[in-house]
Design an enzyme around this catalytic site. Structure first.
Site, PDB file in Angstrom:
ATOM      1  N   GLY A  11       0.851  -1.197   0.000  1.00 28.55           N
ATOM      2  CA  GLY A  11       0.000   0.000   0.000  1.00 28.55           C
ATOM      3  C   GLY A  11       0.881   1.239   0.000  1.00 28.55           C
ATOM      4  CG  ASP A  12       0.855   3.752   2.395  1.00 27.06           C
ATOM      5  OD1 ASP A  12      -0.269   4.269   2.350  1.00 27.06           O
ATOM      6  OD2 ASP A  12       1.271   3.094   3.369  1.00 27.06           O
ATOM      7  CE  LYS A  15      -3.394   1.606  -3.621  1.00 26.63           C
ATOM      8  NZ  LYS A  15      -2.233   1.717  -2.744  1.00 26.63           N
ATOM      9  CG  HIS A  40      -6.117   6.691  -2.790  1.00 26.62           C
ATOM     10  ND1 HIS A  40      -5.149   5.722  -2.729  1.00 26.62           N
ATOM     11  CD2 HIS A  40      -7.201   6.087  -3.298  1.00 26.62           C
ATOM     12  CE1 HIS A  40      -5.640   4.603  -3.184  1.00 26.62           C
ATOM     13  NE2 HIS A  40      -6.881   4.793  -3.522  1.00 26.62           N
TER      14      HIS A  40
HETATM   15  P1  GDP Z   1      -1.790   5.516  -2.152  1.00 24.68           P
HETATM   16  O1  GDP Z   1      -2.641   5.110  -1.017  1.00 24.68           O
HETATM   17  O2  GDP Z   1      -1.225   4.343  -2.890  1.00 24.68           O
HETATM   18  O3  GDP Z   1      -2.465   6.490  -3.067  1.00 24.68           O
HETATM   19  O4  GDP Z   1      -0.512   6.259  -1.578  1.00 24.68           O
HETATM   20  P2  GDP Z   1      -0.433   7.465  -0.519  1.00 24.68           P
HETATM   21  O5  GDP Z   1      -1.270   8.562  -0.966  1.00 24.68           O
HETATM   22  O6  GDP Z   1      -0.608   6.967   0.846  1.00 24.68           O
HETATM   23  O7  GDP Z   1       1.108   7.807  -0.622  1.00 24.68           O
HETATM   24  C1  GDP Z   1       1.649   8.366  -1.697  1.00 24.68           C
HETATM   25  C2  GDP Z   1       2.323   9.647  -1.246  1.00 24.68           C
HETATM   26  O8  GDP Z   1       3.399   9.876  -2.084  1.00 24.68           O
HETATM   27  C3  GDP Z   1       1.441  10.876  -1.337  1.00 24.68           C
HETATM   28  O9  GDP Z   1       1.799  11.805  -0.356  1.00 24.68           O
HETATM   29  C4  GDP Z   1       1.755  11.405  -2.726  1.00 24.68           C
HETATM   30  O10 GDP Z   1       1.515  12.799  -2.879  1.00 24.68           O
HETATM   31  C5  GDP Z   1       3.226  11.092  -2.798  1.00 24.68           C
HETATM   32  N1  GDP Z   1       3.704  10.798  -4.132  1.00 24.68           N
HETATM   33  C6  GDP Z   1       3.095  10.087  -5.115  1.00 24.68           C
HETATM   34  N2  GDP Z   1       3.908   9.979  -6.175  1.00 24.68           N
HETATM   35  C7  GDP Z   1       5.059  10.632  -5.865  1.00 24.68           C
HETATM   36  C8  GDP Z   1       6.294  10.837  -6.544  1.00 24.68           C
HETATM   37  O11 GDP Z   1       6.522  10.417  -7.672  1.00 24.68           O
HETATM   38  N3  GDP Z   1       7.251  11.524  -5.862  1.00 24.68           N
HETATM   39  C9  GDP Z   1       7.074  12.014  -4.616  1.00 24.68           C
HETATM   40  N4  GDP Z   1       8.072  12.671  -4.030  1.00 24.68           N
HETATM   41  N5  GDP Z   1       5.920  11.830  -3.940  1.00 24.68           N
HETATM   42  C10 GDP Z   1       4.935  11.145  -4.558  1.00 24.68           C
END
Ligand code: GDP
Length: 423
Positions: A11-12, A15, A40
């Protein structure tokens, strides 16, 4: 086109941002499992949004968002999420949000039970987010509880709730806890139910029609392959199916065939909560990675455990998700590293293996680390693969080969345009 966007890891993976990015060419976005136990994060021109329950398509005006029957929904939380969006100028209406009458309601007594059980477990706790998700899914399979459609039949709601609480209080008594108060819960159901009622319908009808008329539908998962209730690292899993194969069932179109499965895979590892996490790094190395990647839970704010990219676990994730292509996220986070740690295999009782072990063998697995050259350059401005430094391209190729699955997208920052398409 029916597409699922799913997590390959714990996770995280990012997505939410991939759905936000790719949703542009879709008509319908559908969440098919889970509750408000994960979040997300989406950053776009309107601001930074954390979505725990709502599908990420809610941030694009023209998209219809469906919350499928495979979800569990905390009514109060959902009302709060809708309210927070509205204050930032995002409109949520029965036209752009449709909630399945089959989705299960996560009640305040589920949350109470979750907390009681984690406290009873003490040191052996599962690391639950304490939001009632496991007790709610447990009750769903015990066939005790309420579904969203029940909110539309208020005259039967009271009786159903009484019958359910009679049973639930047997459990709460066992914890010596205060019993669930039916009039309080009924008030809660009436208050939030009245706000959500206009959004509730038989979404199977809407989706069947959407398929018949050739709409593009994207299925959005929460968490990752390693958290799937059946195929993840049990019992450190979530309580639902995080796999692409479950999408048609959880969404409400069981006969549909998903044509494209985009696996979102992170350039390093992170994990919230307890359980085996073989590639885990500790000390300064972990602190630096956690800070660089801002690895704190979107739903809870908890610091995440971090590690290098885990080849055996990720290969398993790619296979079990049936990913047809990959989106590699957060590559920019590794820019500070002189050399990039990669867990290439596990060692179990002296034997090295690239496979992902089953059962308790995983508890005894130790990581075999190798280091790849770092790229030591800010890559967040790169928008074409040709602009990436050679070491970053080598890292991408390494992961692609190890996963035996093409990497189609690479993200280099959290913003909507901070990504590149590989060619
Ligand atoms: P999800 O549950 O899979 O959507 O993931 P989360 O939202 O919990 O975690 C993803 C985090 O990484 C968020 O704070 C996004 O803004 C950040 N994020 C996503 N893609 C990137 C990236 O390419 N680079 C950086 N630095 N942060 C990212």
């Amino acid at each position: 086109m029916l597409t699922a966007i799913v997590g390959i890891n714990w996770g995280d993976e990012g997505k939410g941002r991939m759905v936000d990015l790719l949703s542009e060419s879709y008509d319908v976005i559908c969440r098919y499992q889970g509750g408000n136990n994960a979040g997300h994060t989406v950053v776009n021109d309107k601001g930074r949004f954390i979505l725990n329950l709502l599908p990420s398509g809610i941030l694009r005006e023209e998209i219809v968002n469906v919350m499928g029957g495979g979800m569990v929904i905390d009514l109060e939380h959902l009302c709060g999420e809708i309210g927070a969006l509205e204050t930032k100028g995002v409109s949520v209406t029965p036209e752009n949000l449709k909630i399945s009458h089959n989705a299960f309601i996560c009640l305040p007594c589920h949350k109470a039970q979750d907390i009681l059980e984690e406290e009873r477990l003490g040191d052996k706790k599962y690391g639950s987010t304490r939001r009632g998700i496991a007790p709610a899914y447990g009750d769903k399979y015990m066939k005790k509880g309420l579904r969203m459609g029940d909110l539309l039949e208020a005259w039967r709601l009271k009786q159903k709730l009484y019958e359910m609480l009679e049973w639930k209080n047997l459990t709460l008594r066992g914890y010596n806890a205060s019993l669930a108060d039916s009039s309080e819960i009924l008030r809660w159901l009436y208050e939030y139910g009245a706000r959500l009622a206009p959004f509730i319908s038989d979404t199977t009808v809407y989706l069947a029609d959407a398929i018949r008329t050739g709409k593009n539908i994207m299925f959005e998962a929460q968490l990752g392959a390693l958290r799937d209730i059946d195929y993840g690292i049990y019992p450190y899993t979530t309580s639902s199916h995080t796999l692409a194969a479950f999408a048609p069932i959880g969404a409400g179109i069981p006969a549909a065939k998903i044509e494209r499965v985009i696996g979102v895979i992170k350039a390093y590892s992170s994990c919230v909560g307890e359980g085996p996490f073989t590639a885990e790094l500790f000390g300064e190395e972990a602190d630096a990675l956690r800070e660089a990647g801002a690895e704190y839970g979107a739903a809870t704010g908890r610091p995440r455990r971090v590690g290098g990219f885990d080849v055996p676990a990720s290969r398993y994730g790619v296979q079990i998700q049936g990913a047809s292509e990959l989106a590699l996220t957060k590559l920019d986070v590794l820019s500070y590293m002189d050399k990039i740690p990669v867990c290439v295999a596990y060692e179990i009782e002296g034997a090295k293996s690239g496979g992902f072990p089953t059962g308790d063998k995983l508890l005894r697995a130790k990581p075999v680390y190798e280091y790849l050259p770092g790229f030591k350059t800010d890559i967040s401005h790169c928008r074409r693969s040709q602009e990436l430094p050679e070491a970053a391209l080598d890292y991408i190729r390494f992961i692609e080969n190890a996963m035996e699955c093409p990497i189609k997208y690479v993200s280099v920052g959290p913003g909507r345009d901070e990504y590149l398409t590989m060619n």
